[in-house]
Enzyme design. Structure first.
Site, PDB file in Angstrom:
ATOM      1  N   HIS B  56       0.889  -1.267   0.086  1.00  0.00           N
ATOM      2  CA  HIS B  56       0.067  -0.210  -0.026  1.00  0.00           C
ATOM      3  C   HIS B  56       1.050   1.315  -0.053  1.00  0.00           C
ATOM      4  O   HIS B  56       0.493   2.603   0.395  1.00  0.00           O
ATOM      5  CB  HIS B  56      -0.939   0.122   1.108  1.00  0.00           C
ATOM      6  N   HIS B 216      -6.973  -4.618  -0.866  1.00  0.00           N
ATOM      7  CA  HIS B 216      -6.125  -5.892  -1.360  1.00  0.00           C
ATOM      8  C   HIS B 216      -6.739  -6.817  -2.087  1.00  0.00           C
ATOM      9  O   HIS B 216      -6.784  -8.139  -1.963  1.00  0.00           O
ATOM     10  CB  HIS B 216      -6.257  -6.694   0.474  1.00  0.00           C
TER      11      HIS B 216
END
Ligand SMILES: Nc1ncnc2c1ncn2[C@@H]1O[C@H](COP(=O)(O)OP(=O)(O)O)[C@@H](O)[C@H]1O
Ligand SMILES: Nc1ncnc2c1ncn2[C@@H]1O[C@H](COP(=O)(O)OP(=O)(O)O)[C@@H](O)[C@H]1O
Ligand SMILES: [Mg+2]
Ligand SMILES: [Mg+2]
Ligand SMILES: [Mg+2]
Ligand SMILES: [Mg+2]
Lengths: 214, 329, 329, 214
Positions: B56, B216
């Site tokens: 991320h 995700h």
């Protein structure tokens, strides 16, 4: 030789069998997790059990003092190495089960230890049966193990019954809509897929039954 | 799968080596995967610690530095770090005024940070936690909403407040207010590919998008046809405002965030579209941040975060910061 | 082609609207496509003006602000702006101390800026030009080497020198020294897609990369198999150092730059690999900047720029800046 | 009616014919530019000629005073609207040609004007013949136009000869290795493709011949 009780040797055999099974199932577990999660359940558990094997290969001076001590080491290793949701859940489950386990557990004592593991999972993760989590494999396994113990089954038979029940429980997660964990974000789209965590829980119980039957 | 990596298993470690090479103001513990400030704060201040799965970036490792985080603990790709790594970050960060954990609301993060908080407390650290759950794409999950873009707003505002010498409880309380004031929603044109599996999180046709997607590779609420940016922005703005219209005194902070493979020029196109749709709702942003701050590997698409900030939050948003990914003069 | 846009023809204008919405410190003339500072410098200072085709964001529009550019003139996608747009930027920027054009060495940019300089001179502006030509992938072209990553180093250092009150000739001279000290080289995993054509600049197989690629979808020197980041970095570092090894007194500035669709985590992996290869050559970077600064729409890949900086350049590199894409406290 | 000289009416007819031809060829020119450039030559010229048509539709009070004035307007419009390499090159070429053109140019005067345009291109861009640029279409066109004028050909025939020569020149760029412009970055890989700018230059001259023949 079939084991009558869960002693340290059987505990070690169980965990080594489980590690091999996890290795074999890695891709399958990850594929299940790709469908309704983030595609890492297989690699998470492999990473954990690789570390667990290392811990078993370097036991404390004089070996593990009890099957419970061994399982507690398994638990803290999983907690320390896996991360993700399954790491703390399995980690705390093994620690709680290990803490409950007497030195030479008969099927009834094993059922109590597994129940303690289940309780730890539920306390930590808050999942109810039917939420499409590893609870859905563990809960029926506890019941089956306890029922088998009450009928005086051998450890091999009792753990086989537990593994059967866990596998059924895992299979039965397929139609469920997830309410916990990453799959729950999918809402209705989470139905039609078997839960990866329930699948790996059944795999761990099958490894116990296999080890107990040897 | 085409990636600039050496091997799937070495991505996180290799990236940390690169981070350390580029940013001498950071101290990187490669063994325990903890990124902290090389120069500790002068006196005791509340320490901000955050972390979660990798993939991320710049979240969280790129937000360590004066004005934001004191330490970050990156996990494996998309996998929250285990408790002892989080504990190590807390140890590296605690300067005596307690530690605030900023945790994105995913089961893994919640559980590992909870166990870490217990361990830290046993060792005498004072720990408080803010749980970020801003992603309104999630409905009816007992796990609650996911944490995404609002994390950046929490890092920035709580970091600034901590820098001012506020107490742990005060910083935590601000974090909770920021979370309560924040909503996010994301759209993906393509899922990211986790190098461990080599496959995208989901497959989309050439004209399909995933609406309400997670960071995700979690599929979203529904699949739709690709539409012009103005229409996508309208969908996303409306989702973010639903049931959470900023009040008259609010000064909204807007984050137009790329998911990892989105070029900046497209984000500016989206920013124009978002601003126009907000105006149709009578909402005028006080601040707008455009860039890729909370990504999902090489996913393409964007997320929108809106924080209905009050005056204090805005002041803290504007306060100085000096981190790899966000600098405020 | 999957893009967050409204229509191919409106991308540049829409992005400028988004830029203006996000950055109130910028003044955007939508009619003439000129981005300048909303607040003019206090007294006369040398004005830096740059521009070129769009599609390379944040270059150049994201580098307007104190410490860097005074104005930018973005053209159509991959097409340099015509002279009158450049002239308009010069007019917006000139505060009485002359204008420095920073021009990337492409025929279109060179010609349009040259005509603009003539027009500006006719109108009484003092104009000097720095031509950036750092891309060593180009050999044996009468058009010379292309301008890429070094442009950022010129913007930053010349911008800082201008801010200090240096004279036009002095700033130009610094720019030329920076260019002479800079080399770049790029590798693409995928070409960018110009929305006007809807097709990638070139097609690569799943395991192919383009080595020595340009930032307009120009194919590179050769096509190769995708290799691990460490090996790619070695190729690129060696190309950049060839015939241009930094001297003993040099303090190299290194830019590890993403081409538009490259996730930051991969850039950090590349940064680690580049740093290691430089060390094998005995070169220790003084500063390393990692991010997507000179892009090629949604191309995937990276470029490396190395500037063998002297003490002054390094000091100016570290000087304050406050722009959308680069902030220095 | 065939035109004997290049007057304002023919100049306007030429440019309108050219604009239509550019529109038709946009994709082809862009495809050529995709192979060895950045894929925008067609859209660049279309943008330019759209603006040129607008300029022709809003002529100065009383109309363009001469064909040269009209071509200068074409040139400054292209310079102002196209950008890229071809914008200033064509823009300055039309401006220089327009400045050279007498009010009623015969073929010889046309050749001089075209030569002035070519000189402007070469002065600005520095290309030599054989560098694979629009010079490779313009230079043979100037020669052909001048040769035809010397044999006393009509404007229609002379411009047709120029267009033929330009088309041959454009075709002959195919085997060349580019030494100027974006294609030069490709080195040896630039061979085997026809130059987009030379192609559009030939197209503009064909438009002149077509208009002159009407
Ligand atoms: N709250 C919970 N209680 C029990 N089990 C859970 C819970 N949340 C998730 N799980 C289990 O964890 C599994 C996913 O594990 P894993 O993929 O390793 O972690 P993550 O979701 O963090 O990627 C799920 O399939 C589910 O069985
Ligand atoms: N130096 C030069 N002299 C003459 N013609 C040139 C030169 N450089 C480029 N050209 C011409 O310009 C054409 C490309 O134009 P265009 O695609 O519109 O511009 P750009 O290359 O800026 O994208 C080339 O095909 C070539 O014929
Ligand atoms: Mg998972
Ligand atoms: Mg995970
Ligand atoms: Mg171009
Ligand atoms: Mg072109």
């Amino acid at each position: 030789m079939t084991h009558r009780t869960l002693d340290t040797a059987l505990a070690e055999a169980w965990i080594r069998t489980a590690a091999a099974a996890v290795e074999d199932a890695e891709r399958h577990l990850t594929a299940l997790d790709t469908a309704i999660g983030d595609g890492d359940h297989g690699s998470n558990l492999r990473r954990g059990f690789t570390a667990v094997l290392a811990a078993l290969d370097a036991p404390p001076e004089g070996g593990f003092e009890s099957p419970g001590a061994l399982l507690r080491t398994v638990g803290s290793t999983l907690t320390a190495k896996v991360g993700g949701a399954s790491g703390p859940l399995y980690g705390q489950a093994f620690r709680a089960a290990g803490a409950e386990l007497p030195p030479d557990a008969d099927p009834a004592a094993c059922a109590d230890a597994l129940a303690a593991g289940l309780a730890a999972v539920r306390a930590l993760g808050g999942a109810e049966p039917g939420d499409k989590t590893l609870v859905d494999a563990l809960a029926p396994a506890v019941d089956a193990l306890r029922a088998a113990a009450e009928t005086g089954a051998t450890l091999a038979r009792a753990t086989a019954a537990a593994a059967d029940a866990a596998e059924r429980g895992a299979r039965d997660t397929t139609p469920l809509q997830a309410r916990r964990g990453r799959a729950s974000y999918l809402g209705p789209r989470s139905t039609g897929h078997q839960d990866p965590g329930a699948t790996s829980a059944a795999l761990l119980l099958r490894a116990l039954a296999d080890a107990a039957a040897r | 799968m085409k990636k600039l990596i050496n091997s799937p298993g070495s991505v996180v470690d290799d990236a940390l080596v690169g981070l350390a090479a580029a940013h001498p103001a950071l101290a990187v513990d490669f063994e325990r995967r903890v990124v902290s400030r090389a120069v500790c704060p002068a006196g005791p201040k509340v320490a901000l610690v955050s972390g979660g799965g990798s993939g991320h970036e710049p979240l969280h490792i790129g937000f360590v530095g004066p004005g934001m985080l004191d330490a970050a603990c990156p996990g494996e790709l998309f996998t929250s770090p285990p408790p002892d790594r989080i504990l190590a970050a807390a140890q590296a960060a605690d300067s005596g005024a307690g530690v605030l954990f900023v945790v994105k609301n995913y089961t893994g993060d919640v559980l590992n940070f909870r166990l870490a908080a217990e361990l830290a407390a046993e060792q005498g650290h004072r720990v408080a936690t803010v749980l970020v759950d801003d992603d309104v794409a999630v409905r009816d999950s007992a796990a609650g909403r996911r944490g995404t873009g609002a994390t950046v707003v929490v890092h920035k505002t709580c970091g600034a407040l901590a820098e001012r010498g506020a107490a742990l409880e005060e910083v935590r309380e601000l974090g909770e207010r920021v979370v309560a004031a924040s909503r996010s929603f994301a759209v993906a044109l393509a899922a990211g590919t986790n190098p461990e599996t080599g496959r995208p999180g989901f497959d989309l046709a050439e004209d399909e998008i995933e609406v309400g997607v997670g960071i995700h590779g979690e599929p979203g609420r529904r699949r739709e046809r690709l539409r012009p940016a103005n229409e996508l922005a309208a969908t996303v703005v409306d989702a973010v405002l639903e049931g959470n219209r900023p009040g008259p005194g609010d000064r909204p902070i807007v984050l137009v965030n790329g998911l990892g493979a989105t070029p900046l020029i497209e984000l500016y196109v989206v920013c124009a579209a978002v601003t126009a749709r907000l105006a149709e709702h009578g909402v005028t942003p006080a601040r707008t941040l455009v860039g890729s701050y909370v990504t999902s590997l090489d996913a393409a698409g964007f997320s929108l975060t809106l924080t209905a900030a009050d005056r204090l939050m805005l002041e803290l948003w504007d306060a100085p910061a000096d981190t790899p990914a966000l600098v405020r003069a």
